[in-house]
Design an enzyme around this catalytic site. Structure first.
Site, PDB file in Angstrom:
ATOM      1  N   LYS A 198       0.824  -1.272   0.126  1.00 36.26           N
ATOM      2  CA  LYS A 198       0.002   0.053   0.100  1.00 36.26           C
ATOM      3  C   LYS A 198       0.831   1.249  -0.158  1.00 36.26           C
ATOM      4  CE  LYS A 198      -4.153  -2.037   1.456  1.00 36.26           C
ATOM      5  NZ  LYS A 198      -3.743  -3.557   1.859  1.00 36.26           N
TER       6      LYS A 198
HETATM    7  C1  LIG Z   1      -4.381  -4.535   1.293  1.00 34.60           C
HETATM    8  C2  LIG Z   1      -3.536  -5.793   1.141  1.00 34.60           C
HETATM    9  C3  LIG Z   1      -3.934  -6.753   0.332  1.00 34.60           C
HETATM   10  C4  LIG Z   1      -5.222  -6.571  -0.831  1.00 34.60           C
HETATM   11  O1  LIG Z   1      -5.023  -5.653  -1.652  1.00 34.60           O
HETATM   12  P1  LIG Z   1      -6.517  -5.222  -2.391  1.00 34.60           P
HETATM   13  O2  LIG Z   1      -5.950  -4.107  -3.186  1.00 34.60           O
HETATM   14  O3  LIG Z   1      -7.435  -4.888  -1.286  1.00 34.60           O
HETATM   15  O4  LIG Z   1      -7.022  -6.494  -3.420  1.00 34.60           O
HETATM   16  C5  LIG Z   1      -3.135  -7.727  -0.036  1.00 34.60           C
HETATM   17  N1  LIG Z   1      -2.104  -7.863   0.737  1.00 34.60           N
HETATM   18  C6  LIG Z   1      -1.760  -7.067   1.830  1.00 34.60           C
HETATM   19  C7  LIG Z   1      -0.368  -7.400   2.617  1.00 34.60           C
HETATM   20  C8  LIG Z   1      -2.499  -5.899   1.879  1.00 34.60           C
HETATM   21  O5  LIG Z   1      -2.180  -5.214   2.699  1.00 34.60           O
END
Ligand SMILES: *Cc1c(COP(=O)(O)O)cnc(C)c1O
Length: 480
Positions: free
Chosen positions: A124
């Protein structure tokens, strides 16, 4: 570039106009009116660019209301080795998203694209760090200030805080369920000392935090008066920033644009893989986009059956890949809009069904029969799969992976295709989910040097009751 709503009933807007907002007025999500196309000559000419300059080539197609010189400065400030420095010892931090080939399995190369070397050790950061700089830029130009209110169960909140810390014109009020996050995650958030970041530890569970955010957002007068905004996963700026690393992963894995690759994406809210879909629509030679879910398999079910069935909160399981524990996939509407031939009315009808009847069924419709042309495949992984895969990748390749990435590797292995390299997106580093790593491997997770003493840092956090009025009162007494 203009942006339209997936529900077809809102005026078109520019990039900067939608950057600070959330949903479109008609309840839809914003998408560009068309996907800019990248030719194979262009693609090959991007080989060897730094990550920041590649990001510039991609993003200038989408944010042409930001002068190019400004955009380049923002990107070079965002994607630096100093920020993305938490990778494995062999990584070159200036690569930002290094590609690690694990090896060959059944004649297919399989690799990890490391997206988790940023300040909070999860993918993120890739988008949120840019959003922090874009917000600061946009607010300064508009002479405005913003108070971001969010709820988090872990990764999103800390990525937002680390992106917005010290940014001019922005304050962050982040609600988290007291005592419900991992020790590492709480330490990471609560140890931030920046005066523009407020951690509110709510006596309740994550749903209580989310309900408070919803209640405040629905109080339009309060929201407008106090300039309240959000940075949730439907923000277009986040999605488009993620498009860049699909290009980077492709360029690192290939020698010419005649080659194809597939990606497997650990998925929850469909934000990450939606960016892959957009890269593919732009012409990036992606064979398959494989959505990997955990036991909360809303997306896998849809791609297998054509039935989209949002889950109730009580049906949503708490798993050992918690950042994928979702009841409905908030970005999925963006793909559905494309699937419906960009028909806003039809998309609005389907998501009205989601609200009223909990889902929709297109299993018998022609559009579902033709879904293959978008390249999607899917699979699901369980707690046991996760443990087995963490162990296997450690034994076979000497690489420690986190629980979400393990879901990705598990599902990728079920979808290997001879001659087409498979890139699994590494969405977090193992230390973030150290309890499960210990369970799988019997030894502690690797910890990047900067995080060695994270749990002994002083904390800055306010305890608060699960009460909308208390939260509102806190915000108004600490406003921007
Ligand atoms: C947020 C997250 C996901 C999922 O991603 P999306 O964009 O919601 O599909 C997968 N793995 C981790 C470690 C995350 O923080």
């Amino acid at each position: 570039m203009r942006y339209q709503s997936t529900r077809g009933n809102s005026p078109q807007q520019s990039f900067l106009e939608i950057l600070l907002g959330g949903l479109a007025p008609d309840g839809g999500l914003y998408l560009p009116v068309e996907y800019p196309k990248v030719t194979s000559e262009q693609l090959d000419s991007w080989r060897g660019l730094s990550y920041a300059d590649l990001a510039f080539e991609v993003l200038r197609l989408y944010c042409n209301d930001i002068p190019e010189d400004d955009l380049r400065v923002l990107l070079r400030k965002t994607y630096t080795g100093k920020v993305y420095c938490n990778g494995r010892p062999e990584d070159n931090a200036n690569d930002i998203t290094p590609l690690h080939w694990l090896g060959e399995e059944g004649g297919t190369r399989i690799g990890l694209l490391s997206l988790s070397n940023g300040p909070t050790l999860a993918f993120k950061d890739m988008a949120m760090q840019l959003l922090g700089n874009l917000f600061e830029y946009a607010l300064k130009h508009a002479g405005q200030k913003l108070n971001i209110l969010g709820a988090t169960s872990g990764d999103t909140g800390s990525a937002a805080e680390y992106a917005m810390r010290g940014k001019e014109g922005v304050k962050v009020f982040m609600l988290s369920p007291r005592g419900k996050m991992s020790a590492f995650q709480s330490a990471q958030m609560y140890s931030l000392q920046d005066p523009n970041i407020f951690n509110l530890a709510v006596a309740g569970v994550f749903d209580d935090c989310q309900d408070i955010v919803k209640a405040v957002s629905n109080d339009h007068a309060f929201k407008e008066k106090h300039r309240i905004g959000t940075v949730n996963s439907i923000n277009w700026g986040r999605v488009v920033a993620q498009v860049v690393y699909y290009f980077q992963g492709y360029l690192l894995a290939t020698k010419s644009s005649a080659e194809k690759v597939s990606f497997t994406v650990p998925s929850g809210n469909f934000g990450n893989i939606c960016a892959g879909h957009i890269a593919r629509m732009m012409g990036l030679p992606i064979e398959h986009l494989v959505a990997a879910t955990n036991e909360n398999d809303v997306l896998d079910e849809f791609f297998r059956t054509g039935i989209y069935r949002a889950r109730k909160s009580a049906e949503t399981l708490h798993t050992s890949s918690p950042s994928m524990d979702i009841s409905k996939a908030s970005n999925f509407e963006r793909f559905v809009f494309d699937l419906m031939g960009q028909d806003g009315q039809a998309t609005a009808r389907m998501f009205k069904l989601v609200d009223e009847a909990g889902g929709f069924d297109i299993s018998k419709e022609v559009i579902f029969k033709e879904i293959g042309k978008y390249g999607f495949q899917s699979g699901r992984s369980t707690h046991q799969n996760r443990l087995d895969t963490i162990r296997d990748v450690d034994h076979r390749y000497g690489v420690m992976i986190d629980t979400h990435t393990a879901d990705g590797v598990k599902v990728a292995r079920d979808h290997l295709q001879s001659g087409i390299p498979m890139i699994v997106l590494e969405t977090a580093l193992p230390i973030k989910f150290e309890e499960t790593i210990k369970l799988a491997l019997g030894r502690p997770a690797e910890c990047p040097p900067a995080f060695k003493d994270i749990k002994s840092k002083p904390l800055r956090v306010e305890n608060i009751n699960a009460d909308v009025n208390e939260v509102k009162a806190f915000i108004t007494s600490h406003l921007n």
